[in-house]
Design a protein around this motif. Structure first.
Motif, PDB file in Angstrom:
ATOM      1  N   PRO A   1      44.034  31.608  34.312  1.00  0.00           N
ATOM      2  CA  PRO A   1      44.101  33.069  34.365  1.00  0.00           C
ATOM      3  C   PRO A   1      42.737  33.740  34.571  1.00  0.00           C
ATOM      4  O   PRO A   1      42.635  34.713  35.295  1.00  0.00           O
ATOM      5  N   LYS A   2      41.689  33.191  33.949  1.00  0.00           N
ATOM      6  CA  LYS A   2      40.351  33.770  34.095  1.00  0.00           C
ATOM      7  C   LYS A   2      39.937  33.764  35.573  1.00  0.00           C
ATOM      8  O   LYS A   2      39.381  34.726  36.081  1.00  0.00           O
ATOM      9  N   ASN A   3      40.231  32.650  36.272  1.00  0.00           N
ATOM     10  CA  ASN A   3      39.934  32.559  37.705  1.00  0.00           C
ATOM     11  C   ASN A   3      40.758  33.570  38.481  1.00  0.00           C
ATOM     12  O   ASN A   3      40.279  34.171  39.431  1.00  0.00           O
ATOM     13  N   GLU A   4      42.011  33.711  38.067  1.00  0.00           N
ATOM     14  CA  GLU A   4      42.909  34.663  38.713  1.00  0.00           C
ATOM     15  C   GLU A   4      42.298  36.066  38.644  1.00  0.00           C
ATOM     16  O   GLU A   4      42.276  36.792  39.635  1.00  0.00           O
ATOM     17  N   LEU A   5      41.762  36.433  37.474  1.00  0.00           N
ATOM     18  CA  LEU A   5      41.170  37.767  37.298  1.00  0.00           C
ATOM     19  C   LEU A   5      39.898  37.919  38.131  1.00  0.00           C
ATOM     20  O   LEU A   5      39.646  38.971  38.710  1.00  0.00           O
ATOM     21  N   LYS A   6      39.105  36.835  38.191  1.00  0.00           N
ATOM     22  CA  LYS A   6      37.852  36.866  38.966  1.00  0.00           C
ATOM     23  C   LYS A   6      38.188  37.050  40.448  1.00  0.00           C
ATOM     24  O   LYS A   6      37.593  37.871  41.141  1.00  0.00           O
ATOM     25  N   THR A   7      39.158  36.288  40.933  1.00  0.00           N
ATOM     26  CA  THR A   7      39.591  36.386  42.335  1.00  0.00           C
ATOM     27  C   THR A   7      40.133  37.776  42.620  1.00  0.00           C
ATOM     28  O   THR A   7      39.842  38.367  43.666  1.00  0.00           O
ATOM     29  N   LEU A   8      40.918  38.317  41.689  1.00  0.00           N
ATOM     30  CA  LEU A   8      41.491  39.656  41.848  1.00  0.00           C
ATOM     31  C   LEU A   8      40.377  40.679  42.035  1.00  0.00           C
ATOM     32  O   LEU A   8      40.412  41.499  42.946  1.00  0.00           O
ATOM     33  N   ARG A   9      39.364  40.590  41.163  1.00  0.00           N
ATOM     34  CA  ARG A   9      38.216  41.498  41.228  1.00  0.00           C
ATOM     35  C   ARG A   9      37.523  41.412  42.593  1.00  0.00           C
ATOM     36  O   ARG A   9      37.216  42.421  43.210  1.00  0.00           O
ATOM     37  N   GLU A  10      37.277  40.172  43.059  1.00  0.00           N
ATOM     38  CA  GLU A  10      36.603  39.962  44.343  1.00  0.00           C
ATOM     39  C   GLU A  10      37.426  40.554  45.486  1.00  0.00           C
ATOM     40  O   GLU A  10      36.890  41.198  46.384  1.00  0.00           O
ATOM     41  N   ARG A  11      38.742  40.330  45.456  1.00  0.00           N
ATOM     42  CA  ARG A  11      39.599  40.851  46.520  1.00  0.00           C
ATOM     43  C   ARG A  11      39.642  42.375  46.500  1.00  0.00           C
ATOM     44  O   ARG A  11      39.666  43.014  47.543  1.00  0.00           O
TER      45      ARG A  11
ATOM     46  N   GLN B   1      46.209  45.083  35.036  1.00  0.00           N
ATOM     47  CA  GLN B   1      46.430  46.530  35.157  1.00  0.00           C
ATOM     48  C   GLN B   1      45.125  47.295  34.964  1.00  0.00           C
ATOM     49  O   GLN B   1      44.846  48.240  35.700  1.00  0.00           O
ATOM     50  N   ASP B   2      44.309  46.868  33.988  1.00  0.00           N
ATOM     51  CA  ASP B   2      43.028  47.541  33.733  1.00  0.00           C
ATOM     52  C   ASP B   2      42.103  47.445  34.944  1.00  0.00           C
ATOM     53  O   ASP B   2      41.456  48.422  35.327  1.00  0.00           O
ATOM     54  N   ILE B   3      42.063  46.256  35.559  1.00  0.00           N
ATOM     55  CA  ILE B   3      41.222  46.052  36.744  1.00  0.00           C
ATOM     56  C   ILE B   3      41.744  46.934  37.878  1.00  0.00           C
ATOM     57  O   ILE B   3      40.970  47.602  38.570  1.00  0.00           O
ATOM     58  N   THR B   4      43.064  46.974  38.046  1.00  0.00           N
ATOM     59  CA  THR B   4      43.666  47.793  39.101  1.00  0.00           C
ATOM     60  C   THR B   4      43.309  49.261  38.903  1.00  0.00           C
ATOM     61  O   THR B   4      42.902  49.944  39.846  1.00  0.00           O
ATOM     62  N   ASP B   5      43.443  49.744  37.668  1.00  0.00           N
ATOM     63  CA  ASP B   5      43.109  51.144  37.365  1.00  0.00           C
ATOM     64  C   ASP B   5      41.649  51.441  37.708  1.00  0.00           C
ATOM     65  O   ASP B   5      41.337  52.482  38.285  1.00  0.00           O
ATOM     66  N   GLU B   6      40.781  50.498  37.350  1.00  0.00           N
ATOM     67  CA  GLU B   6      39.347  50.662  37.600  1.00  0.00           C
ATOM     68  C   GLU B   6      39.085  50.805  39.107  1.00  0.00           C
ATOM     69  O   GLU B   6      38.308  51.665  39.534  1.00  0.00           O
ATOM     70  N   PHE B   7      39.759  49.987  39.909  1.00  0.00           N
ATOM     71  CA  PHE B   7      39.525  50.030  41.353  1.00  0.00           C
ATOM     72  C   PHE B   7      40.206  51.222  42.015  1.00  0.00           C
ATOM     73  O   PHE B   7      39.689  51.766  42.982  1.00  0.00           O
ATOM     74  N   ILE B   8      41.336  51.642  41.493  1.00  0.00           N
ATOM     75  CA  ILE B   8      41.991  52.840  42.042  1.00  0.00           C
ATOM     76  C   ILE B   8      41.086  54.043  41.788  1.00  0.00           C
ATOM     77  O   ILE B   8      40.933  54.915  42.637  1.00  0.00           O
ATOM     78  N   LYS B   9      40.416  54.033  40.618  1.00  0.00           N
ATOM     79  CA  LYS B   9      39.466  55.089  40.307  1.00  0.00           C
ATOM     80  C   LYS B   9      38.306  55.073  41.319  1.00  0.00           C
ATOM     81  O   LYS B   9      37.848  56.126  41.768  1.00  0.00           O
ATOM     82  N   LYS B  10      37.866  53.859  41.705  1.00  0.00           N
ATOM     83  CA  LYS B  10      36.793  53.740  42.703  1.00  0.00           C
ATOM     84  C   LYS B  10      37.241  54.323  44.042  1.00  0.00           C
ATOM     85  O   LYS B  10      36.460  54.977  44.731  1.00  0.00           O
ATOM     86  N   VAL B  11      38.503  54.055  44.422  1.00  0.00           N
ATOM     87  CA  VAL B  11      39.040  54.618  45.671  1.00  0.00           C
ATOM     88  C   VAL B  11      38.986  56.142  45.582  1.00  0.00           C
ATOM     89  O   VAL B  11      38.523  56.820  46.501  1.00  0.00           O
ATOM     90  N   ASP B  12      39.457  56.681  44.457  1.00  0.00           N
ATOM     91  CA  ASP B  12      39.506  58.133  44.289  1.00  0.00           C
ATOM     92  C   ASP B  12      38.116  58.755  44.335  1.00  0.00           C
ATOM     93  O   ASP B  12      37.924  59.812  44.936  1.00  0.00           O
TER      94      ASP B  12
END
Length: 186
Positions: free
Chosen positions: A3-13, A162-173
């Motif tokens: 899962p940790k790798n999954e989160l790291k990959t998610l962040r990179e993508r 979800q937290d990572i997604t929220d953080e990146f949606i905020k970056k888009v905004d």
């Protein structure tokens, strides 16, 4: 895949989605001159589509002007033709040494159009982020189904996603807000 790798990959993508969005925003003309407006326009150079930045020096002599100095004077006409054919909507001036692109003031209508366009790009970015979230959540569910992680882990990591997604949606905004301001205030 833990899962940790999954989160790291998610962040990179997700970072790539933001970079892509910023690149798209750079190519959108506001009243201010920027090398990014012309640097990736492709010139048919010896039969190969070549970005202007690879065959010329691009500078900004003044606020609304871009100066393009091709390394090879034989390519002047080709560069000029490529700019005319681009979506910039400007007529370059070629004095035989330098090609100058003067950016006209944006009309109110054009500003509104551009604001809609950047809004559309931002929405595409948000959709891309949500798709990445879905992929990560599916990968986590699969891990739980295969007993690689517990149900509690699944809950915890799904929340992280979800937290990572929220953080990146905020970056888009934020990126969108900055670009809209730039379009409207020129």
């Amino acid at each position: 895949r833990m899962p940790k790798n999954e989160l790291k990959t998610l962040r990179e993508r997700m970072e790539k989605v933001i970079e892509h969005l910023k690149g798209e925003f750079l190519a959108i003309r506001t009243g201010r001159a920027h090398p990014g407006l012309v640097s990736d326009i492709k010139v048919d150079y010896y039969g190969a589509p070549t970005p202007i930045k690879q065959i010329a020096t691009i500078s900004i002599p003044e606020g609304r002007q871009i100066a393009i100095t091709p390394f090879d004077k034989a390519s002047m006409k080709l560069v000029e033709k490529a700019i005319l054919a681009s979506s910039l909507g400007v007529t370059p001036q070629n004095d035989g040494e330098v090609i100058r692109v003067n950016l006209p003031e944006l009309t109110r209508e054009r500003r509104v159009e551009l604001t809609k366009l950047v809004g559309k790009y931002a929405e595409e970015g948000r959709i891309a982020l949500r798709n990445l979230r879905r992929d990560s959540n599916e990968a986590l569910k699969k891990m739980e189904k295969n007993s690689d992680i517990s149900e509690d882990d699944l809950k915890k990591f799904t929340k992280d996603v979800q937290d990572i997604t929220d953080e990146f949606i905020k970056k888009v905004d934020e990126t969108l807000k900055t670009k809209e301001k730039e379009i409207m205030e020129e």
